[in-house]
Scaffold this active site. Structure first.
Site, mmCIF file in Angstrom:
data_model
loop_
_atom_site.group_PDB
_atom_site.id
_atom_site.type_symbol
_atom_site.label_atom_id
_atom_site.label_comp_id
_atom_site.label_asym_id
_atom_site.label_seq_id
_atom_site.Cartn_x
_atom_site.Cartn_y
_atom_site.Cartn_z
ATOM 1 N N ASP A 131 0.834 -1.212 0.139
ATOM 2 C CA ASP A 131 0.009 0.072 -0.095
ATOM 3 C C ASP A 131 0.919 1.276 -0.010
ATOM 4 O O ASP A 131 1.637 1.386 0.917
ATOM 5 C CB ASP A 131 -0.932 0.001 1.333
ATOM 6 C CG ASP A 131 -1.810 -1.224 1.378
ATOM 7 O OD1 ASP A 131 -2.482 -1.433 0.112
ATOM 8 O OD2 ASP A 131 -2.259 -1.762 2.192
ATOM 9 N N LYS A 135 0.396 10.198 0.873
ATOM 10 C CA LYS A 135 0.462 11.437 1.341
ATOM 11 C C LYS A 135 1.733 11.414 2.336
ATOM 12 O O LYS A 135 1.760 10.545 3.005
ATOM 13 C CB LYS A 135 -0.750 11.608 2.241
ATOM 14 C CG LYS A 135 -1.764 11.981 1.331
ATOM 15 C CD LYS A 135 -3.073 12.289 2.040
ATOM 16 C CE LYS A 135 -4.293 12.710 1.229
ATOM 17 N NZ LYS A 135 -5.786 12.098 1.756
HETATM 18 C C1 LIG Z 1 -1.679 -3.175 -3.064
HETATM 19 S S1 LIG Z 1 -1.995 -4.705 -2.261
HETATM 20 C C2 LIG Z 1 -1.047 -5.447 -3.372
HETATM 21 C C3 LIG Z 1 -1.203 -7.000 -3.222
HETATM 22 C C4 LIG Z 1 -0.408 -8.047 -3.824
HETATM 23 N N1 LIG Z 1 0.837 -8.164 -3.395
HETATM 24 C C5 LIG Z 1 -0.290 -7.644 -5.464
HETATM 25 O O1 LIG Z 1 0.743 -7.117 -5.959
HETATM 26 O O2 LIG Z 1 -1.535 -7.889 -6.008
HETATM 27 C C6 LIG Z 1 -1.506 -4.355 -0.682
HETATM 28 C C7 LIG Z 1 -1.970 -5.476 0.076
HETATM 29 O O3 LIG Z 1 -0.889 -5.573 1.338
HETATM 30 C C8 LIG Z 1 -1.930 -6.093 2.460
HETATM 31 N N2 LIG Z 1 -1.254 -5.652 3.522
HETATM 32 C C9 LIG Z 1 -1.339 -4.331 4.242
HETATM 33 N N3 LIG Z 1 -0.669 -4.200 5.431
HETATM 34 C C10 LIG Z 1 -0.305 -5.610 5.693
HETATM 35 C C11 LIG Z 1 0.437 -6.140 6.784
HETATM 36 N N4 LIG Z 1 0.725 -5.403 7.839
HETATM 37 N N5 LIG Z 1 0.713 -7.327 6.672
HETATM 38 C C12 LIG Z 1 0.329 -8.102 5.459
HETATM 39 N N6 LIG Z 1 -0.526 -7.743 4.516
HETATM 40 C C13 LIG Z 1 -0.545 -6.487 4.537
HETATM 41 C C14 LIG Z 1 -3.168 -5.419 1.967
HETATM 42 O O4 LIG Z 1 -4.052 -6.077 2.642
HETATM 43 C C15 LIG Z 1 -3.055 -5.875 0.409
HETATM 44 O O5 LIG Z 1 -3.845 -6.565 0.155
#
Ligand SMILES: C[S@@+](CC[C@H](N)C(=O)[O-])C[C@H]1O[C@@H](n2cnc3c(N)ncnc32)[C@H](O)[C@@H]1O
Length: 226
Positions: A131, A135
């Protein structure tokens, strides 16, 4: 003093659309079997019954990369971490379809799993399209920050690899800046092509496909743990 990057909190969605009956059954039946145990020792032997190499994917999304890596290297153990239920369903579907027995899942924060693993126990850690938190005031939420990176560095063995992919220009610049400031990782790129082209052993993720489709550039960073 508290380092803001170590503030432990999960941001983002935990669930999207309601699961269909088949998906709910998949979660009910398969997730308990494949979940990383909540307590007790966490190492390759505890998870897979032998001392195989271990890799962790942080935020596997729908699990296509995790499943492809696991299928390509059946003698390696994979731990996938993802708090988003609908993503976990996707991963379970891939695991079932491909008959994978070398994947364990944690539906939650990847950092809480990393913390429990022995130091120097991982051969790779993947962080693909994290993610972006574009910002500036949200920058401390980014996974590429000293708190999470210190943990990743501690759990990777010397010569292990940290892979980071992003299509977000801010995250790309931020990551280069943060990673360049670290003495425990070496950027493996020798030419621009090394970070502009996805290598053959780096399966495409869903976010990456979407990014390319939207005309975004994607950057592929590989760092060796020194
Ligand atoms: C933008 S998505 C990308 C998903 C995948 N890696 C892709 O490239 O299609 C980012 C993912 O990171 C996960 N995420 C966010 N914080 C996390 C954490 N602390 N531990 C594990 N996953 C996390 C979110 O739920 C989300 O599915």
């Amino acid at each position: 003093m508290n380092d803001p990057t170590t503030i432990r909190r999960l941001y983002g969605r935990r669930q999207g659309h309601k699961l269909r009956a088949g998906q709910a059954a998949l979660v009910e039946e398969w997730l308990p079997r494949l979940s990383v145990p909540e307590a007790g020792p966490l190492d390759a032997r505890a998870l897979f019954g032998d001392d195989r190499p271990l890799e962790v994917e942080i935020g596997f999304g729908s699990g296509e990369h995790l499943a492809a890596q696991a299928e390509a290297r059946p003698d390696t153990g994979f731990i996938g971490c993802e708090p988003f239920l609908n993503g976990v369903v996707g991963a379970l579907g891939h695991i079932r379809e491909r008959g994978l027995d070398n994947v364990r899942l944690h539906m939650g924060d990847a950092l809480s799993v990393l913390e429990r693993l022995p130091d120097a126990s991982l051969t790779r850690v993947y962080l693909l399209h994290p993610d972006p938190w574009p910002k500036a005031r949200h920058a401390k939420r980014r996974m590429v920050n000293s708190g999470p990176l210190d943990l990743i560095a501690a759990k990777l063995r010397s010569g292990g690899e940290f892979r980071l992919g992003t299509d977000d220009p801010t995250y790309c610049r931020w990551s280069m800046m943060v990673m360049n400031g670290r003495s425990d990782f070496e950027w493996l790129a020798k030419t621009p092509r090394d970070f502009l082209d996805r290598s053959a052993d780096w399966p495409e993720t869903r976010y990456e496909r979407k990014a390319r489709w939207q005309g975004h550039e994607v950057w592929y960073f590989r760092y060796a743990r020194l």
